[in-house]
Write an enzyme that holds these catalytic residues in place. Sequence first.
Site, PDB file in Angstrom:
ATOM      1  N   SER A 216      -2.947   5.374   1.926  1.00 31.38           N
ATOM      2  CA  SER A 216      -1.830   4.462   1.704  1.00 31.38           C
ATOM      3  C   SER A 216      -1.475   3.758   3.019  1.00 31.38           C
ATOM      4  CB  SER A 216      -0.647   5.215   1.098  1.00 31.38           C
ATOM      5  OG  SER A 216       0.313   4.333   0.574  1.00 31.38           O
ATOM      6  N   GLU A 338      -3.754   3.034  -9.804  1.00 27.13           N
ATOM      7  CA  GLU A 338      -2.758   2.846  -8.750  1.00 27.13           C
ATOM      8  C   GLU A 338      -1.431   2.314  -9.300  1.00 27.13           C
ATOM      9  OE1 GLU A 338      -2.939   3.714  -5.693  1.00 27.13           O
ATOM     10  OE2 GLU A 338      -5.041   3.761  -5.072  1.00 27.13           O
ATOM     11  N   HIS A 437      -1.709   7.061  -7.550  1.00 29.09           N
ATOM     12  CA  HIS A 437      -1.616   6.893  -6.104  1.00 29.09           C
ATOM     13  C   HIS A 437      -1.231   8.192  -5.415  1.00 29.09           C
ATOM     14  CE1 HIS A 437      -1.160   4.562  -2.440  1.00 29.09           C
ATOM     15  NE2 HIS A 437       0.021   5.096  -2.234  1.00 29.09           N
TER      16      HIS A 437
END
Length: 525
Positions: A216, A338, A437
């Site tokens: 990330s 995601e 995610h």
Amino acid sequence: MKFRSARILPPLVIFALSLPLLGAPRLELKTAQGKVQGKASSDGQVREFLGIPYAAPPVGPLRWKPPQPAEKWKGVLSATAFGKHCMQFASFSDMIFRDAGESEDCLTLNVWAPADAHGKLPVMVWIYGGGFSAGGTSEARQDGENLAKRGIVVVSMNYRLGIFGFLALPALAEESPEHAAGNYGLMDQTAALRWVQQNIGAFGGDAKNVTIFGQSAGSISVSAQMASPLGQGLFARAIGESGGAFASQGSLTFQALATSERQQEPFVEKTFGGNLEALRAVSADDLVKAVTRKVPGTPIPHFGPNVDGLFLPESIPAIYAEGRQAHIPVLAGWMKDEGTSGIVQGRTMPTVESLRTMAQTEFGPRADEFLHAYAAANDEEAVRVAEDYAGDRFIAYSTWAWLDAQVKTGGAPVYRYSFDLGSPGDPNHRVSFGAFHSDDIEYVFGNLNFRKGAAWRPEDYKLSELMQTYWTNFARTGNPNGGGVPNWPVYQPPDWQVMHLGADSSARPDQHRDRYVFLQQAWNR
């Protein structure tokens, strides 16, 4: 220094810990700043050195300054507990820290090294995510012990976040010799990498074979470190998990320094006044309260990376386009789902008609091109398209654009993956989210059992084993292949092979390149 003296071991303890034991790992080592005393893992296979200062505490006059060298200490520094995590500006339910709390004095790192290290081992330096607003190295899911058992030296560092890491004011630029402001958090990462170059040999690591990897905001940081002149020569390979510094919109965009100054200065002056000396005297807790409270009529600006003129002389896409980034092998990819959480939690499910309306709003006359690129023939497919587009807007497109740029000008092999295995579910990760995610972190570190409440399946352990093998193979040689794993082709034209990581992993040609090329053209017009 007071903050370190409390951690210096008493002489009798030093003597006891240093007694020669048959087969015992070497737990006292010398760094450039002084000696450190680590501890052995519970099974004795790994040496752990936790909470080592890699830079001076960024407090008082050093607040909003590039990181300065850590001072030397006398005696032996106890490195058996994580340093405090940096001040936080967001809360994530899946971030569970194992340190003593948060502090502005947080620039420490950790090293995990095999107990029986021989020669010079590959080094992997982890950069955590959290939107540049949260995160810390003491999370159990990113513990480096299991990766170290694979013959790797693993390092992770804390870096400044939020207003502490990314405040950009004209007054800060004026006092800078380079007329730069912001990006202190990114420069912290670079300082940790310099520490690795200087010290990792003592832990059995090879300073010439360093891989940076992150997830990330950590993955975005990896792509940024590759672009920064400050990071050149400090690492030989790069791995990115869900993120690249190529976003054209949203809070993770690297905007111009002048834009950051224009957004942040009015808020800071209204809240604290414009005097830097006084601002540096405000307590860390008061700064956090000021930028996390919600006051009607007082919008709070985002404090994130910018093109500052020091860490970044120009925009990251421009640096890559000119081929001035690090020419090193890159392995990167993202999660299949995601953007799922926003759709699952939404009140209404998308339809083809609602997608068309959205496309007309966002892309105007190019709406039909969007619908063609994402291909939604019915309302059921529209839900999937909405999920994909949400993920692309959030972070997938920026990762794709990073890889695309590196293929064009990076001069080294690129490997791309898609993490397809849906979550087994736990209190923080619904099964309905799919491959969501941040779900991949535990797999990469071999720490599935640290996630509480998850009903792990055989395919989860199989995939974790495979990813650890790929990641450590890449750290050794710049190629994920070897050791009987499924072949992972280089990501390149004409078929752009993508490794799909799941219950049965295999590589297949990219099926979605058209949509990313469309977004690249539409967003960069």
